[in-house]
Design an enzyme around this catalytic site. Structure first.
Site, mmCIF file in Angstrom:
data_model
loop_
_atom_site.group_PDB
_atom_site.id
_atom_site.type_symbol
_atom_site.label_atom_id
_atom_site.label_comp_id
_atom_site.label_asym_id
_atom_site.label_seq_id
_atom_site.Cartn_x
_atom_site.Cartn_y
_atom_site.Cartn_z
ATOM 1 C CG HIS A 194 36.373 -13.422 49.999
ATOM 2 N ND1 HIS A 194 37.566 -13.157 50.623
ATOM 3 C CD2 HIS A 194 36.389 -14.746 49.699
ATOM 4 C CE1 HIS A 194 38.275 -14.268 50.694
ATOM 5 N NE2 HIS A 194 37.590 -15.251 50.145
ATOM 6 C CD GLU A 200 17.714 -12.165 52.355
ATOM 7 O OE1 GLU A 200 17.175 -11.149 52.816
ATOM 8 O OE2 GLU A 200 18.258 -13.031 53.078
ATOM 9 C CG HIS A 228 20.209 -17.196 53.529
ATOM 10 N ND1 HIS A 228 19.997 -17.280 54.896
ATOM 11 C CD2 HIS A 228 19.945 -15.904 53.201
ATOM 12 C CE1 HIS A 228 19.614 -16.111 55.362
ATOM 13 N NE2 HIS A 228 19.580 -15.245 54.354
#
Length: 150
Positions: free
Chosen positions: A7, A127, A74
């Site tokens: 995670h 994204e 990101h």
């Protein structure tokens, strides 16, 4: 044994605001919430019922995301179709999210993969992409991958 991503944990400035974004706009399920002293946190899953956290939010940041510091560049999510990416784009626009590029863009010039690039409420770069379906989408840069410097 090979490692795989379990995670991702993100520091946030306001857990309620971040929950509204990740839960209500992106569709993550809240698996658990808690509080330790004055710090709050939430574990989010992908909503398929397996109970595994995908994302954890930790309310302990004092300021927004800083792309000039070492660490997370990101966070990329994978969708199952380009149509699904466009539905996320609609929901994000309705929310008022800040986008790095206009609409769906290809990962590189002439590439089939691509998606949308945007920021969460704390400015973390995100994204949502697919491996195919962006064949006709423009690439913002011919010299570097789209996800590289947004």
């Amino acid at each position: 044994m090979t490692l795989h991503l379990g995670h991702t944990g993100l520091n946030v400035t306001d857990l309620d605001r971040s929950l509204a974004f990740y839960r209500d706009v992106l569709g993550f399920a809240v698996l658990a919430e808690g509080k330790e002293q004055d710090r709050r946190y939430a574990f989010l899953g992908d909503g398929d019922g397996d109970g595994h956290p995908v994302l954890t939010l930790w309310q302990q940041a004092q300021g927004p995301y800083d792309s000039d510091r070492a660490g997370l560049h990101h966070l990329a999510f994978a969708a199952d179709s380009i149509e699904r990416v466009r539905r996320y784009e609609e929901a994000l626009r309705a929310y008022g999210a800040e986008f790095a590029y206009e609409g769906v863009v290809a990962h590189r010039e002439g590439g089939a993969s691509g998606g949308i690039f945007f920021h969460d409420p704390d400015g973390t770069r995100l994204e949502i992409s697919v491996p195919t379906g962006a064949e006709n989408a423009p690439a913002p840069s011919s010299d570097a991958p789209t996800c590289g410097f947004f």
